[in-house]
Design a protein around this motif. Structure first.
Motif, short mmCIF file in Angstrom:
data_model
loop_
_atom_site.label_atom_id
_atom_site.label_comp_id
_atom_site.label_asym_id
_atom_site.label_seq_id
_atom_site.Cartn_x
_atom_site.Cartn_y
_atom_site.Cartn_z
N UNK A 133 0.86 -1.18 0.00
CA UNK A 133 0.00 0.00 0.00
C UNK A 133 0.90 1.23 0.00
N UNK A 134 0.29 2.36 -0.23
CA UNK A 134 1.07 3.60 -0.21
C UNK A 134 1.71 3.78 1.16
N UNK A 135 0.95 3.49 2.20
CA UNK A 135 1.50 3.67 3.55
C UNK A 135 2.66 2.73 3.80
N UNK A 136 2.54 1.51 3.25
CA UNK A 136 3.62 0.55 3.37
C UNK A 136 4.88 1.09 2.68
N UNK A 137 4.69 1.59 1.46
CA UNK A 137 5.83 2.13 0.72
C UNK A 137 6.47 3.30 1.48
N UNK A 138 5.64 4.15 2.03
CA UNK A 138 6.17 5.32 2.75
C UNK A 138 6.89 4.90 4.02
N UNK A 139 6.40 3.83 4.66
CA UNK A 139 7.10 3.37 5.87
C UNK A 139 8.48 2.82 5.50
#
Lengths: 334, 532
Positions: B343-349
């Protein structure tokens, strides 16, 4: 990573201040024309109905509209986040009916908490349908509105109480110093908290972001679904709380409490100038919208004017408000 | 295609602006311009920085923008102001930057939108389909009949837009940045069609930021600056340097980069083999789109991905940004295996951030301030118990916007009021604000004028020099070759080669050669370099 950032940016030479908007009284009025409408209405009201400014009249207005004010606070969150809630009236009635049904079953405090919880659960159902199942908010809440009213009618059955105990009517009838009703204080406090949450917190900022551009918000790591769903939870909880106060004030509750609540709450937000497109608006705009609608209602009923005329007047204000909003936007952009 | 015979002959002005001005509030977008905007049998190019007034002039000619004062003459008679419909009736077709494709309709329905062929109110579907297929053939594009237009790529939608203009009876076509989203092959096809139309006596006018294109294909070039017309000359009498200087006026900063003379970055960075890659990807796949892609990104490095439209270059970025849950493969961050982001949040983390291609649709909150856009979603360091500390947040926005050359006094203005270049600077400032080590930049300078483009490229280089890394996708090969330390060349979802600037300069010609070789041989192509 933070040190990396400071390395890339030159040290700030001068203290940077927030840009001061050129705030003049005039600019406020040209930018937000509904304030003019409110002032004009107040002047007109003062002339037509001198009793308007009496403390009793003002507190009466607020007491009668406790449910509407709380619902429109919730509606502001929902609409800025690009949502829409047609079930707010149903949840309001559900909170009222549930609260009254607890009379004699449990003390008042847990009954209030449980009633609000009913609203929160209903709101969560809306939030889940819209953000997990991805049903259009209009359609989802159209459906749940009907289902919630049906559920409450089944639940209340024939056992609608027509007078609640003294304990249960305390919330809606207590007045500080015999002057200021408790419900007025609650409504104002809720309003202020909501305004602060919307304007000053990261959560409020996220609401503007998902309403303004959901895709940009998602790419910026905002939990779009969660934030959107939580606006429905907020409106659910607030609507049910409004139901509790109204039931306590009137001493009774019925599923047909729904009335015009939903459309009035939406009208208030729109009159205030919060855009239905989402991403724009504010709580004080809703305050202006609320004031306009409540004053109109108050004047019409106090002067015993024809109720049908009141409907025409109300409808006209909504349409004019939107027309004025569209017109000022176009003028600003060209 | 049917062309109306017209009384005027080649070389005569078809659309003329007479002392035309246009104001937006206080801003004077166009000031007293008198010009022959569209001329029969000629291709006329309008160039200038964003906000120079060229698109507004085009808008006035196409009837979209009403002049605040002055006249628009079409074929010698006045055009009613602000009526696109009247302009169309008089034979002036305009294709604007913003696409006007109805996503739920088929491609041919979009081409005939507003000009449906019908008899007694009934649609003549067969006739339209035939007409559409003819247009496609003439233009050399795949018809994509079974698809909905919304499923087509931006470039394909742009093509539909152009086909729509060609399908109508018209004397004049105005193009606003028609090639910005097209790959080289499609651009060539567009220009050869333009030359055909020119030979038929149509008046063609084009707004473009691509000076090479303009010089190669236009007959006349007019330069705009600050809302005024600087000069019109036949194309042969301009040098690129002269055009850039006229566009920028005194402000010649960045003109070298703008003119295509990128500074040579070979050996600018130390990439010893001992260095730990910040991102290592192997076997990245997405059924039917990308196939087994390997790539490595080192700290402080720019990796370009070059390929034609539809080659899968954007899909690689989307997969790494967490936007494609069906992508598979191995991804390691700083040597630690971590899987493809879900997910985008995963990528950002994981420290990966995406600069999206469509900055208005996916990037900006147009109604909110520049500062709010820079800090979107990253409030942690400037808030206490979820309460935003407005001053400190604004100061962060200022310190992130300054390195990209954004005028920080304008951070309070709403993003909608800014030019494309300034909007893009906000997007890059957002990356600076996040502190993420990896940026995936999809078309970082698309629709951005020459001056701002140079500033953006210089700013990105500056940030990368601090140790952050970037993967760049662009349809402008010169931009890729100018920025990248290494270039991954892909075709039809497969990696063809990795070119390293250590081994000699990477040029657009080299990249195109590799791609065309691969396109010719139907066999899988042996890779032209080491693929990791």
């Amino acid at each position: 990573m933070t040190d990396l950032k400071t390395a890339t940016t030159p040290p700030m030479s001068e203290p940077q201040a927030l840009p001061r908007s050129t705030f003049t009284v005039m600019s406020l009025f040209t930018k937000y024309p509904m304030i003019w409408v409110l002032i004009a209405l107040l002047i007109l009201t003062t002339i037509l109905y001198p009793g308007f400014w009496g403390l009793t009249n003002i507190t009466n207005i607020l007491t009668q509209n406790t449910g509407l004010i709380l619902a429109s606070v919730g509606m502001t969150f929902v609409i800025i986040a690009r949502g829409f809630d047609l079930s707010v009236g149903a949840i309001f009635a559900a909170g009222a009916v549930f609260y009254v049904s607890m009379d004699g079953v449990m003390p008042v405090l847990p009954a209030v908490i449980l009633s609000v919880l009913v609203g929160i659960v209903f709101g969560a159902i809306n939030g889940a349908l819209i953000n997990a199942v991805h049903i259009n908010p209009f359609v989802a809440t159209l459906g749940t509105s009907s289902a919630f009213i049906g559920l409450m009618t089944l639940y209340a059955g024939a056992s609608v109480k027509f007078s609640v105990s003294e304990e249960y009517s305390f919330l809606g009838t207590f007045k500080f110093g015999d002057l200021i009703p408790l419900s007025n204080v609650v409504v104002i406090v809720v309003f202020i908290i909501a305004a602060i949450v919307l304007a000053k917190t990261t959560f409020g900022r996220s609401i503007y972001a998902i309403g303004g551009n959901p895709e940009a918000a998602r790419l910026s790591g905002i939990r779009v679904g969660l934030v959107s769903a939580s606006t429905f939870v907020i409106i659910g909880g607030l609507a049910a709380l409004g139901g509790v106060f109204t039931a306590s004030h009137l001493g009774t509750a019925q599923p047909n409490f729904v009335g015009n609540m939903t459309l009035d709450a939406i009208a208030v937000v729109i009159i205030g100038g919060t855009s239905l497109i989402g991403g724009e608006g504010s709580m004080w705009r809703t305050a202006v919208g609320c004031a306009i609608l409540m004053i109109v209602n108050n004047v019409f009923s106090s002067l015993n004017l024809e109720p049908a005329l009141q409907l025409v007047f109300k409808g006209t204000i909504v349409v004019v408000a939107v027309a004025v909003d569209v017109w000022t936007r176009r003028r600003q952009s060209s | 295609m049917t062309q109306q015979p017209s009384p005027t002959s080649d070389g005569a002005a078809f659309v003329r602006l007479v002392d035309a001005s246009r104001n937006y509030g206080e801003t004077r977008a166009v000031r007293n311009v008198t010009m022959d905007l569209a001329i029969r049998g000629k291709i006329h190019a309008l160039v200038g920085e964003n906000g120079a007034g060229k698109s507004t002039c085009l808008g006035m000619a196409g009837g979209r923008v009403a002049p605040s004062s002055g006249l628009v003459l079409v074929d010698g008679t006045e055009l009613p102001p602000g009526s696109p419909r009247a302009a169309k009736r008089r034979g002036v077709q305009a294709i604007y930057q913003e696409l006007t494709i109805v996503p739920a309709l088929s491609p041919e329905a979009n081409v005939y939108l507003g000009q449906t062929i019908s008899r007694a109110g009934w649609l003549r579907e067969k006739e339209m389909r035939r007409g559409y297929e003819q247009l496609c053939e003439q233009f050399g594009v795949a018809p994509a009949l079974s698809k909905q237009s919304g499923d087509l790529s931006v470039a394909e939608q742009q093509m539909l837009e152009i086909l729509r203009a060609l399908a109508s009876k018209t004397n004049c076509i105005l193009f606003d940045e028609p090639t910005a989203s097209l790959a080289q092959g499609e651009r060539d096809a567009l220009f050869s069609t333009m030359h055909d139309l020119q030979a038929q006596g149509l008046a063609l006018t084009i707004v473009s930021h691509n000076l090479d294109e303009v010089q190669n294909h236009a007959d006349l070039i007019t330069v705009f600056r600050d809302g005024t017309l600087v000069e019109t000359r036949p194309a042969g009498q301009w040098t690129k340097r002269e055009i850039v200087n006229s566009m920028l006026g005194d402000l010649t900063r960045g003109a070298d980069i703008a003119a295509g003379q990128h500074r040579n970055r070979v050996s600018a960075r130390d990439r010893s083999s001992a260095q730990q890659p910040v991102l290592q990807v192997s076997g990245l796949s997405r059924a039917g789109i990308i196939d087994n892609i390997d790539l490595t990104l080192y700290p402080g490095e720019v990796l370009g991905i070059a390929g034609l439209v539809g080659s899968g270059r954007t899909s690689i970025l989307r997969a790494l940004a967490g936007l494609d849950p069906r992508a598979s493969g191995q991804v390691s961050i700083n040597g630690k295996p971590s899987g493809v982001p879900r997910s985008v949040r995963d990528a950002r983390s994981k420290g990966i951030s995406l600069l999206p291609e469509d900055r208005k649709g996916q990037g900006l909150l147009l109604a909110r301030s520049g500062a709010e856009n820079v800090t979107l979603g990253e409030w942690k360091s400037d808030s206490r118990f979820t309460f935003i500390r407005e001053r400190s947040l604004f100061a962060s926005a200022v310190s992130s916007a300054r390195p990209v050359g954004f005028n920080t006094k304008r951070l309070g203005e709403s993003a909608a009021r800014l030019s494309g270049g300034n909007q893009q600077k906000l997007m890059i400032a957002r990356w600076i604000h996040t502190s993420f080590p990896i940026l995936l930049a999809d078309e970082p300078t698309r629709g951005v004028d020459v001056g701002a483009k140079a500033e953006i490229l210089v700013a990105l280089e500056g940030i990368v020099a601090q140790g952050r890394s970037m993967i760049v996708v662009s349809s402008e090969l010169e931009e890729i070759t100018g920025m990248s330390d290494r270039v991954l060349v892909i075709h039809e979802g497969k990696a063809l080669a990795v070119l390293d600037s250590h081994d000699g300069p990477i040029t657009p010609a080299r990249i195109l050669q590799i791609i065309f070789d691969a396109a010719e041989t139907a066999e899988p192509v042996p890779s032209g370099g080491e693929l990791s």
